[in-house]
Write a protein that holds these residues in place. Structure first.
Motif, mmCIF file in Angstrom:
data_model
loop_
_atom_site.group_PDB
_atom_site.id
_atom_site.type_symbol
_atom_site.label_atom_id
_atom_site.label_comp_id
_atom_site.label_asym_id
_atom_site.label_seq_id
_atom_site.Cartn_x
_atom_site.Cartn_y
_atom_site.Cartn_z
ATOM 1 N N GLN A 141 0.844 -1.182 0.000
ATOM 2 C CA GLN A 141 0.000 0.000 0.000
ATOM 3 C C GLN A 141 0.883 1.237 0.000
ATOM 4 N N ARG A 142 0.386 2.309 -0.585
ATOM 5 C CA ARG A 142 1.108 3.570 -0.545
ATOM 6 C C ARG A 142 0.143 4.686 -0.176
ATOM 7 N N THR A 143 0.694 5.738 0.389
ATOM 8 C CA THR A 143 -0.097 6.906 0.745
ATOM 9 C C THR A 143 0.603 8.138 0.197
ATOM 10 N N THR A 144 -0.165 9.012 -0.423
ATOM 11 C CA THR A 144 0.376 10.259 -0.931
ATOM 12 C C THR A 144 -0.471 11.402 -0.408
ATOM 13 N N TYR A 145 0.103 12.574 -0.312
ATOM 14 C CA TYR A 145 -0.677 13.712 0.147
ATOM 15 C C TYR A 145 -0.254 14.967 -0.590
ATOM 16 N N GLY A 146 -1.158 15.945 -0.634
ATOM 17 C CA GLY A 146 -0.914 17.206 -1.321
ATOM 18 C C GLY A 146 -2.211 17.986 -1.383
ATOM 19 N N SER A 147 -2.246 19.028 -2.176
ATOM 20 C CA SER A 147 -3.483 19.793 -2.334
ATOM 21 C C SER A 147 -4.493 18.963 -3.115
ATOM 22 N N ALA A 148 -5.769 19.267 -2.919
ATOM 23 C CA ALA A 148 -6.820 18.527 -3.619
ATOM 24 C C ALA A 148 -6.663 18.651 -5.135
ATOM 25 N N THR A 149 -6.424 19.866 -5.622
ATOM 26 C CA THR A 149 -6.269 20.046 -7.074
ATOM 27 C C THR A 149 -4.972 19.411 -7.558
ATOM 28 N N GLY A 150 -3.916 19.469 -6.746
ATOM 29 C CA GLY A 150 -2.651 18.864 -7.148
ATOM 30 C C GLY A 150 -2.753 17.359 -7.289
ATOM 31 N N LEU A 151 -3.442 16.698 -6.351
ATOM 32 C CA LEU A 151 -3.594 15.251 -6.436
ATOM 33 C C LEU A 151 -4.528 14.847 -7.567
ATOM 34 N N LEU A 152 -5.549 15.664 -7.842
ATOM 35 C CA LEU A 152 -6.406 15.369 -8.993
ATOM 36 C C LEU A 152 -5.607 15.460 -10.292
ATOM 37 N N ALA A 153 -4.718 16.445 -10.376
ATOM 38 C CA ALA A 153 -3.862 16.579 -11.555
ATOM 39 C C ALA A 153 -2.938 15.370 -11.683
ATOM 40 N N GLU A 154 -2.359 14.967 -10.563
ATOM 41 C CA GLU A 154 -1.478 13.796 -10.565
ATOM 42 C C GLU A 154 -2.242 12.539 -10.978
ATOM 43 N N ALA A 155 -3.474 12.429 -10.505
ATOM 44 C CA ALA A 155 -4.294 11.270 -10.852
ATOM 45 C C ALA A 155 -4.651 11.261 -12.333
ATOM 46 N N ALA A 156 -4.900 12.438 -12.913
ATOM 47 C CA ALA A 156 -5.209 12.510 -14.346
ATOM 48 C C ALA A 156 -4.033 12.015 -15.177
ATOM 49 N N VAL A 157 -2.808 12.392 -14.788
ATOM 50 C CA VAL A 157 -1.608 11.929 -15.487
ATOM 51 C C VAL A 157 -1.442 10.414 -15.295
ATOM 52 N N ALA A 158 -1.645 9.948 -14.070
ATOM 53 C CA ALA A 158 -1.517 8.519 -13.783
ATOM 54 C C ALA A 158 -2.532 7.700 -14.563
ATOM 55 N N ASN A 159 -3.689 8.291 -14.847
ATOM 56 C CA ASN A 159 -4.792 7.585 -15.488
ATOM 57 C C ASN A 159 -4.711 7.611 -17.012
ATOM 58 N N ALA A 160 -3.647 8.171 -17.564
ATOM 59 C CA ALA A 160 -3.512 8.243 -19.018
ATOM 60 C C ALA A 160 -3.318 6.845 -19.613
ATOM 61 N N THR A 161 -3.708 6.705 -20.865
ATOM 62 C CA THR A 161 -3.570 5.422 -21.553
ATOM 63 C C THR A 161 -2.708 5.567 -22.805
ATOM 64 N N THR A 192 -22.447 26.659 -12.927
ATOM 65 C CA THR A 192 -21.370 27.647 -13.070
ATOM 66 C C THR A 192 -20.034 26.932 -12.967
ATOM 67 N N THR A 193 -19.042 27.423 -13.691
ATOM 68 C CA THR A 193 -17.757 26.742 -13.752
ATOM 69 C C THR A 193 -16.588 27.718 -13.665
ATOM 70 N N THR A 194 -15.457 27.177 -13.302
ATOM 71 C CA THR A 194 -14.187 27.893 -13.429
ATOM 72 C C THR A 194 -13.120 26.858 -13.725
ATOM 73 N N THR A 195 -12.120 27.244 -14.519
ATOM 74 C CA THR A 195 -11.032 26.335 -14.878
ATOM 75 C C THR A 195 -9.705 26.950 -14.473
ATOM 76 N N MET A 196 -8.875 26.130 -13.861
ATOM 77 C CA MET A 196 -7.552 26.581 -13.472
ATOM 78 C C MET A 196 -6.515 25.610 -14.046
ATOM 79 N N THR A 197 -5.300 26.096 -14.215
ATOM 80 C CA THR A 197 -4.213 25.270 -14.723
ATOM 81 C C THR A 197 -3.311 24.864 -13.570
ATOM 82 N N VAL A 198 -3.030 23.558 -13.482
ATOM 83 C CA VAL A 198 -2.233 22.995 -12.396
ATOM 84 C C VAL A 198 -1.054 22.246 -13.009
ATOM 85 N N SER A 199 0.058 22.226 -12.326
ATOM 86 C CA SER A 199 1.230 21.499 -12.823
ATOM 87 C C SER A 199 0.954 20.005 -12.899
ATOM 88 N N SER A 200 1.387 19.397 -13.989
ATOM 89 C CA SER A 200 1.222 17.951 -14.164
ATOM 90 C C SER A 200 2.368 17.167 -13.552
#
Length: 321
Positions: free
Chosen positions: A81-101, A164-172
């Motif tokens: 098992q592993r545990t990672t931590y960070g900002s909510a948006t940062g981890l979502l960005a990391e997960a998007a990269v991890a989820n690439a095919t 309503t929406t807003t979009t921000m850019t986060v480091s990958s």
């Protein structure tokens, strides 16, 4: 690939829990104070700021890696098992990269577990709110890339509601590509392959950072076993497995006693360059490049907008219940 953010000490855990509790409280106080009968157009932006400033943790398992035919179990390892931590948006960005095919299969074998747990952790930030919320992170290293990934938290935005929406850019976490260098390459050659190789290099080095990966390959540990399995799985998909496979009669850069992460990466970069070039040529980038020609200034501006492996778009949606 071991996360740099692994929680390994009791003080780290205590601090993380304290920060998580504080961020949940702040988010709940902000959202419950909002007028439930009137969607504030600025709310998604404020919510995005709150998520960016929060700290969350996500525990995930490596079962999909250990089930791989390319995985060899190290001795004396019981915890997978592993545990990672960070900002909510940062981890979502990391997960998007991890989820690439690539070629329809995930680049990282543990992507499903990782993205699920990150999504659940981000959703825990919504506790006590009286609005409907969805957060979607999307990564594509270049426009209309077939190599892309997403991660989500919350429900799907309803098609008939006032959203309503807003979009921000986060480091990958991926290295950037030099737009000026791309412009110079393409202006001089007019060849798509001149663009594909540096893009492939950024992707490979993003998934396998040379220094950190070198250390993992030299160890006798779970880190090494997971890293080797990830290398071989990706190599298998892009038809360069023979050059990396650990056989008695091969000089594989994945051998522990002669590990060469840089050489292993070069093999993957060469294998990935062709599918990236095909992508660029067959998609909208190829057509736009033909229209631009060899104007370096215009090419540089275009590449700054069209090629960005180092960024993830995170969009926050809110609507009334």
């Amino acid at each position: 690939m071991r996360s740099d953010r692994a929680i390994s000490t009791v003080p780290d855990v205590a601090l993380a829990l304290l920060l998580i509790s504080a961020s949940v409280l702040l988010l709940g106080l902000y959202l419950t104070a909002a007028d439930t009968n009137d969607v504030d157009e600025s709310q998604p932006a404020q919510l995005a700021e709150t998520l960016s400033g929060s700290t969350i943790s996500a525990g995930y398992d490596l079962e999909a890696v250990t089930d791989s035919d390319h995985y060899e179990d190290p001795e004396g390892v019981d915890e997978r098992q592993r545990t990672t931590y960070g900002s909510a948006t940062g981890l979502l960005a990391e997960a998007a990269v991890a989820n690439a095919t690539v070629e329809g299969d995930p680049v990282l074998l543990y992507a499903d577990s990782f993205t699920e747990r990150v999504g659940a952790s981000v959703e825990s930030q919504f506790v006590g709110t009286d609005r409907r919320i969805s957060v979607i992170a999307g990564w594509e290293p270049y426009r209309n890339a077939s190599i892309n990934g997403t991660s989500t938290a919350g429900g799907s935005p309803p098609p008939l509601e006032d959203v309503t929406t807003t979009t921000m850019t986060v480091s990958s976490g991926m290295p950037a590509v030099d737009s000026a260098a791309l412009a110079s390459r393409y202006a001089a050659t007019g060849e798509i392959d001149a663009l594909a190789e540096p893009i492939a290099a950024a992707i490979v080095r993003g998934y396998f950072p040379p220094e950190r990966t070198q250390l993992a390959l030299e160890r006798q540990s779970l880190d090494r076993s997971v890293t080797v399995a990830q290398y071989l799985e990706l190599a298998d998909r892009i038809d360069c497995l023979d050059e990396l496979e650990l056989e008695a009669d091969t000089d594989s850069p994945l051998e522990r006693t002669d590990a060469r992460a840089g050489d292993a990466n070069e093999i993957l970069i060469e294998g990935l360059t062709e599918p990236v070039a095909d992508d660029l040529a067959s998609g909208p980038i190829g057509a736009e490049l033909e229209a631009i020609g060899d104007d370096e200034d215009e090419l540089e501006t275009f590449f700054e907008e069209a090629i960005a492996p180092d960024s993830v778009d995170v969009t926050v949606y809110t609507w009334n219940p």
